[in-house]
Design a protein around this motif. Structure first.
Motif, PDB file in Angstrom:
ATOM      1  N   UNK A 282       0.846  -1.193   0.000  1.00 23.18           N
ATOM      2  CA  UNK A 282       0.000   0.000   0.000  1.00 23.18           C
ATOM      3  C   UNK A 282       0.878   1.239   0.000  1.00 23.18           C
ATOM      4  N   UNK A 283       0.831   1.976  -1.099  1.00 24.28           N
ATOM      5  CA  UNK A 283       1.605   3.195  -1.245  1.00 24.28           C
ATOM      6  C   UNK A 283       0.646   4.352  -1.425  1.00 24.28           C
ATOM      7  N   UNK A 284       1.129   5.560  -1.198  1.00 21.29           N
ATOM      8  CA  UNK A 284       0.277   6.729  -1.368  1.00 21.29           C
ATOM      9  C   UNK A 284      -0.117   6.885  -2.820  1.00 21.29           C
ATOM     10  N   UNK A 285      -1.348   7.316  -3.068  1.00 20.32           N
ATOM     11  CA  UNK A 285      -1.816   7.543  -4.430  1.00 20.32           C
ATOM     12  C   UNK A 285      -1.118   8.740  -5.027  1.00 20.32           C
ATOM     13  N   UNK A 286      -1.054   8.751  -6.374  1.00 22.61           N
ATOM     14  CA  UNK A 286      -0.429   9.872  -7.080  1.00 22.61           C
ATOM     15  C   UNK A 286      -1.407  11.016  -7.130  1.00 22.61           C
ATOM     16  N   UNK A 287      -1.753  11.555  -6.017  1.00 25.97           N
ATOM     17  CA  UNK A 287      -2.728  12.632  -5.966  1.00 25.97           C
ATOM     18  C   UNK A 287      -2.216  13.721  -5.069  1.00 25.97           C
ATOM     19  N   UNK A 288      -2.139  14.927  -5.586  1.00 20.62           N
ATOM     20  CA  UNK A 288      -1.661  16.024  -4.780  1.00 20.62           C
ATOM     21  C   UNK A 288      -2.143  17.324  -5.371  1.00 20.62           C
TER      22      UNK A 288
ATOM     23  N   UNK B  35       3.428  15.043 -17.423  1.00 19.65           N
ATOM     24  CA  UNK B  35       2.944  16.361 -17.018  1.00 19.65           C
ATOM     25  C   UNK B  35       3.035  16.558 -15.512  1.00 19.65           C
ATOM     26  N   UNK B  36       2.945  17.799 -15.096  1.00 18.73           N
ATOM     27  CA  UNK B  36       2.858  18.126 -13.672  1.00 18.73           C
ATOM     28  C   UNK B  36       1.739  19.130 -13.476  1.00 18.73           C
TER      29      UNK B  36
ATOM     30  N   UNK C   2       2.454  16.030  -8.906  1.00 16.08           N
ATOM     31  CA  UNK C   2       1.713  15.252  -9.891  1.00 16.08           C
ATOM     32  C   UNK C   2       0.387  15.920 -10.227  1.00 16.08           C
ATOM     33  N   UNK C   3      -0.106  15.639 -11.411  1.00 14.75           N
ATOM     34  CA  UNK C   3      -1.459  16.057 -11.737  1.00 14.75           C
ATOM     35  C   UNK C   3      -2.430  15.320 -10.811  1.00 14.75           C
ATOM     36  N   UNK C   4      -3.499  15.985 -10.378  1.00 11.64           N
ATOM     37  CA  UNK C   4      -4.400  15.366  -9.390  1.00 11.64           C
ATOM     38  C   UNK C   4      -5.021  14.075  -9.894  1.00 11.64           C
ATOM     39  N   UNK C   5      -5.266  13.173  -8.967  1.00 10.59           N
ATOM     40  CA  UNK C   5      -5.919  11.896  -9.297  1.00 10.59           C
ATOM     41  C   UNK C   5      -6.687  11.434  -8.065  1.00 10.59           C
ATOM     42  N   UNK C   6      -7.861  11.976  -7.902  1.00  9.41           N
ATOM     43  CA  UNK C   6      -8.682  11.644  -6.739  1.00  9.41           C
ATOM     44  C   UNK C   6      -9.574  10.456  -7.080  1.00  9.41           C
ATOM     45  N   UNK C   7      -9.422   9.327  -6.373  1.00  4.72           N
ATOM     46  CA  UNK C   7     -10.229   8.142  -6.718  1.00  4.72           C
ATOM     47  C   UNK C   7     -11.716   8.393  -6.523  1.00  4.72           C
ATOM     48  N   UNK C   8     -12.515   7.873  -7.467  1.00  6.33           N
ATOM     49  CA  UNK C   8     -13.955   8.065  -7.451  1.00  6.33           C
ATOM     50  C   UNK C   8     -14.660   6.718  -7.279  1.00  6.33           C
TER      51      UNK C   8
END
Length: 515
Positions: free
Chosen positions: A27-33, A337-338, A399-405
């Protein structure tokens, strides 16, 4: 420790994997910031503190992921940081240092691309010319693709044919020519230039073009045109060239402990342009300095024009995902991208028991490279190269945002079903990998099976299986899930046909056809 990356065929030896080497299984942190409001420059003391934090992160990862040895190199804030951690071999421990050599895997592709760009600068190769200008007999299974595909499409992974071909044609100087001649069996998946799909076979063709244009072997050409001028004295293709070096042995992970594996030594010469380079972190950082610089070698000799260097990280082909989300690929470089619209230039690689990462942010004069000697290195490279901790800490970008839905059953239905890909092994046999997806609890959940014999019924005699899934963060794009539904910190996506129907899954950069 068992992971999807070392259980199923498409990553059996990492298959010269690209941006981040292998799938994470913890379990690693998601690429969301969120976009950073911090300044874009850092003080010398802040950078030094960052190096201390990096040390702690690496040492923690080595313990968690069973990695005996790591080497890291960073250029940040005008400072250079090179350090080794742990040992080269658990059975015969020798400390890792900045000159310890590892296999860098698919970062080799960027050396192939850089060498080819030297020939472009010399007006000996045109990136937009058809491959047949240099290899008149070139052919894959599709005649129109054989005639139309360009040199650039080899390098930006949009050639469109089946790309995971690891056939071994021996140790002779004819290994590449024999490999390319065998490619007439490779089926066309998508039209040239249309879709990004990671393609090892395409880079072998690029290596063969280098041979034909220079009149030498691929390895000799790279040595003469790039390695020697850059004074990369610990970067070589063949094991007999590293006698006397401090060598990081490969390690598998068994019961959460590293075990020596002889995989370091095995590599088909026919695949050298795709991933066989052996190098040190000090050499990798010198290579990064060259790409961040003005195109001159350490002695002041010009190797590439500034225009050629910029061209390598410009004009991306079709985009998608390869562990991270990509704008596309330039000349052998992944362009990522960032949130701040700064381009991240990236690669990395995997071979048996050797996992590595490499990225740069030219606008911030930042570069980082990491070499590891364990399958567990896949998790550490994900921590440092898919997640944006290092980018935030040293380059002030995110990182470009990636919020799980959470999607409805109706929204998940178009993605459910079976997806299949194929690969050709070193012996030339064809293997099939099958993924089955179903929607549940707002996400996709599935299993992956590696079938050694494609004629075998998908439900029988499967060699192995693994659980995987996706949490969508925007249409067609998802965060990878591990066996227990945890976010892994890497990304995959689906590709639609011209009619808007889901036609492909792209995972680890490979295309899986929906059936």
């Amino acid at each position: 420790m068992t992971t999807a990356s070392n259980v199923v065929g498409i990553s059996r030896r990492g298959l010269l994997g690209g941006a981040v080497a292998g799938a994470a299984a913890l379990a690693l942190s998601a690429c969301s910031s969120s976009p950073s409001s911090e300044p874009t420059t850092t003080s010398a003391s802040d950078v030094s503190t960052g190096f201390d934090e990096l040390d702690a992160k690496i040492e923690e990862g080595m313990k968690a992921y069973a990695i005996p040895g790591v080497a890291v190199g960073v250029l940040a804030g005008g400072q250079e940081y090179i350090k080794g951690y742990g040992v080269t071999n658990v059975d015969h421990p020798v400390p890792v240092d900045g000159d310890t050599v590892f296999r860098i895997g698919s970062t080799t592709k960027t050396f192939t691309g850089t060498t080819l760009m030297r020939l472009v600068d010399q007006d000996k190769v045109d990136l937009d010319a058809p491959v047949r200008r240099y290899l008149p007999d070139f052919a894959v299974a599709d005649p129109s693709a054989s005639a139309a595909v360009t040199v650039r499409q080899l390098l930006n992974h949009t050639s469109g044919w089946l790309g995971d071909d690891l056939q071994d044609f021996g140790r002779g100087d004819d290994a590449l020519s024999r490999y390319v001649a065998s490619m007439s069996r490779l089926p066309q998946l998508t039209p040239p230039g249309a879709v990004f799909a990671y393609n090892n076979a395409g880079l072998v063709v690029a290596g063969r073009i280098i041979e034909v244009v220079t009149g030498s072997t691929y390895e000799a050409a790279v040595q003469n045109l790039l390695l020697d001028p850059l004074e990369l004295r610990h970067t070589r293709y063949f094991s007999d060239q590293i006698i006397g070096f401090n060598i990081a042995a490969s390690h598998n992970v068994v019961d959460a402990k590293p075990v020596v594996d002889n995989g370091f030594w095995e590599f088909p010469r026919s695949c050298n342009p795709t991933g066989s380079l052996i190098s040190s972190v000090r050499d990798q950082l010198r290579y990064a300095r060259f790409h961040l610089g003005d195109g001159t070698a350490p002695n002041g000799t010009r190797l590439l024009s500034q225009q050629a260097l910029v061209a390598m990280r410009s004009n991306p082909g079709a985009g998608g995902t390869l562990q991270v989300e990509l704008t596309g690929m330039g000349v052998a470089w992944m362009l990522r991208p960032s949130a701040e619209n700064e381009t991240i230039v990236q690669h990395g690689g995997a071979w048996q028991g050797q996992r590595s990462g490499f990225f740069m942010v030219p606008s911030r004069n930042f570069a980082m490279t990491l070499l590891t000697n364990s399958e567990g290195g896949a998790q550490l490279t994900t921590d440092l190269f898919a997640d944006d901790w290092a980018l935030r800490r040293f380059a002030r970008i995110t990182n470009t945002p990636a919020e799980p839905q959470t999607l409805s059953a109706a929204d998940l239905a178009p993605y459910e079903g079976r997806y299949v890909t194929e690969q050709i092994t070193e012996s030339g046999s064809l293997e099939r990998v099958v993924i089955e997806f179903e929607g549940r609890d707002g996400r996709l959940h599935g299993t992956m099976k590696d079938l050694a014999d494609p004629s075998t019924h998908p439900d029988e005699d499967a060699d192995t299986s693994a659980h995987l899934g996706f949490a969508f963060y925007r249409p067609d794009y998802g965060l990878d899930l591990g066996p227990d539904g945890q976010l892994l910190g890497t990304r995959s996506n689906f590709v639609r046909d011209p009619n808007g129907n889901v036609a492909w899954l792209r995972m680890h950069g490979r295309l899986y056809r929906r059936q």
